[in-house]
Design an enzyme around this catalytic site. Structure first.
Site, PDB file in Angstrom:
ATOM      1  N   TYR A 101       0.851  -1.201   0.000  1.00  0.00           N
ATOM      2  CA  TYR A 101       0.000   0.000   0.000  1.00  0.00           C
ATOM      3  C   TYR A 101       0.884   1.249   0.000  1.00  0.00           C
ATOM      4  O   TYR A 101       1.827   1.346   0.798  1.00  0.00           O
ATOM      5  CB  TYR A 101      -0.886   0.013   1.256  1.00  0.00           C
ATOM      6  CG  TYR A 101      -1.682   1.296   1.385  1.00  0.00           C
ATOM      7  CD1 TYR A 101      -2.982   1.373   0.914  1.00  0.00           C
ATOM      8  CD2 TYR A 101      -1.117   2.434   1.949  1.00  0.00           C
ATOM      9  CE1 TYR A 101      -3.707   2.559   0.994  1.00  0.00           C
ATOM     10  CE2 TYR A 101      -1.824   3.628   2.040  1.00  0.00           C
ATOM     11  CZ  TYR A 101      -3.117   3.683   1.552  1.00  0.00           C
ATOM     12  OH  TYR A 101      -3.817   4.859   1.623  1.00  0.00           O
ATOM     13  N   GLU A 189      -3.705   7.388  -3.960  1.00  0.00           N
ATOM     14  CA  GLU A 189      -3.449   6.096  -3.323  1.00  0.00           C
ATOM     15  C   GLU A 189      -3.239   4.994  -4.359  1.00  0.00           C
ATOM     16  O   GLU A 189      -3.934   4.954  -5.371  1.00  0.00           O
ATOM     17  CB  GLU A 189      -4.688   5.776  -2.471  1.00  0.00           C
ATOM     18  CG  GLU A 189      -4.624   4.532  -1.655  1.00  0.00           C
ATOM     19  CD  GLU A 189      -5.970   4.267  -0.961  1.00  0.00           C
ATOM     20  OE1 GLU A 189      -6.169   4.800   0.141  1.00  0.00           O
ATOM     21  OE2 GLU A 189      -6.807   3.561  -1.535  1.00  0.00           O
TER      22      GLU A 189
END
Ligand code: GDP
Ligand code: MN
Length: 383
Positions: A101, A189
């Site tokens: 991530y 993101e």
């Protein structure tokens, strides 16, 4: 303003981030064609402004073009958290070795962009951060200098052990910061950032929210707005120049000034009611704005009473009163309306309203109590 995955990926690609190719389809036949072009093994992905698409069945791997068509048939038209899927992204399936991530967002408390990275990617980062905080590394960027090379390296080094992967991730993290900054984003993101079995690092999902205040100087980003995936009331409000936020209650509120709007909502709650919305009509008494506000409020079937709360400073109360009268003549409204006006020219305003048959008040307490009572009666809560 939220971008769709395919749009965020365009921004990422422009910044140099390795992102697999992909195109959008609006019909199963189109999805099949795209899948055939990519050799059959593809992922069909719902394009909606919502997280957790995967869990909701909105991300499906296909081994052939025919299978991609079947997936598209199921996903198009699907409802994900109240949003209807109108488009799917068709993208070649990647072989995945690991999922990490990488995200950057404005930290309001620090007033600066903050990176969050974790080797535990692919899943919900909030859960990872809460339950296993040591699996997350954070870094706040000083916006005067931007993300420095050693900082990008420090983040990448938390994700991988192999030098070559760290090197690729360092570059990607720096590119993500560029995409974030150049797009006027409040959040960008990559989840997951994958490694392939042959050692390539790639972004296979992309998310980005743009700060609405950055759009006026970014025509290309502003053009990415997809009104079909926004609640229509919010689109209408923005076009009419009103600040509007839909809420769950049944007292529709129409107020001038954000501060007064907040205070009005508090008072509605204080008297036992629930606001149906936040709506700031601004300093204008333009009947067009009042019409737009009333149309937006009455389009919500939950609304049982409408409350106007206007403070006349530079805004003249009689202008607003005329605006309300004109607006209610133009559109047919069955919901009861109560109005409080105070300030400049309030006497004149009250006359205009009473003549037109409205319940007009000058006390904020009284009008809010009345609005809450009327909503209660209409909803059958009180006699
Ligand atoms: P999200 O659920 O909306 O976040 O959608 P993602 O694009 O992140 O996909 C969810 C998960 O599906 C990923 O974490 C992967 O595990 C899997 N996935 C997505 N794309 C691919 C792909 O190209 N190949 C493989 N093998 N899995 C994928
Ligand atoms: Mn994802």
């Amino acid at each position: 303003m939220d971008l769709h995955e395919y749009q965020a990926k365009e921004r990422f690609r422009a910044a140099g981030i390795p992102v697999p190719p992909g195109e959008v389809a609006t019909t199963p036949a189109e999805a099949e064609k795209l899948a055939a072009k990519y050799g059959g093994a593809v992922v069909v992905k719902a394009q909606v402004h919502s997280g957790g698409r995967g869990k909701a069945g909105g991300v499906k791997l296909a081994k052939s073009a025919a299978e991609a068509k079947q997936h598209a048939e199921k996903i198009l038209g699907m409802d994900i958290k109240g949003l209807r899927v109108e488009k799917v992204l068709v993208t070649p399936a990647e072989d995945i070795a690991t999922e990490a991530y990488v995200g950057v967002l404005i930290d309001r408390a620090k007033q600066a962009p903050t990176f969050i990275v974790s080797a535990a990617g692919g899943i919900d980062i909030e859960t990872v951060a809460r339950e296993t905080p040591d699996k997350v590394r954070r870094l706040t960027v000083d916006p005067r200098y931007g993300l420095l090379p050693h900082q990008a390296y420090w983040l990448a080094n938390f994700l991988y052990d192999e030098a070559d992967l760290i090197k690729q991730a360092t570059t990607i993290i720096a590119q993500l910061y560029d995409a974030f900054r150049e797009s006027g984003a409040s959040m960008a993101e990559i989840n997951p950032l994958i490694t392939t079995p042959d050692g390539q690092v790639k972004a296979i999902d992309a998310k980005m929210s743009i700060d609405d205040n950055e759009l006026f100087r970014r025509a290309a980003v502003a053009a990415m707005r997809d009104t079909s995936s926004e609640p229509t009331a919010e689109t209408r409000a923005r076009e009419a120049g009103l600040s509007f936020v839909k809420l769950d209650g049944d007292v529709g509120c129409c107020v001038n000034g954000a501060g007064l709007a907040m205070a009005t909502m508090d008072l509605v709650k204080y008297y036992g009611g629930n606001p149906a919305n936040f709506l700031d009509i601004g300093g204008s008494s333009n009947p067009d704005k009042v019409v737009a506000a009333l149309e937006i409020i009455t389009s919500d079937p939950n609304v049982k009473a409408i409350l106007f709360n206007i403070f006349g400073g530079i805004t003249r109360c009689d202008d607003v009163a005329n605006g309300i009268v004109t607006a209610t003549r133009r559109i047919d409204i069955e919901t009861p309306i109560v109005i409080r006006l105070t300030g400049t020219n309030e006497k004149k305003a009250l006359e205009i309203l009473k003549e037109a048959g409205f319940s007009a008040f000058t006390s904020m307490d009284e009008v809010v109590e009345e609005a809450v009572r009327l909503a209660g009666v209409a909803a059958g809560r009180v006699a």
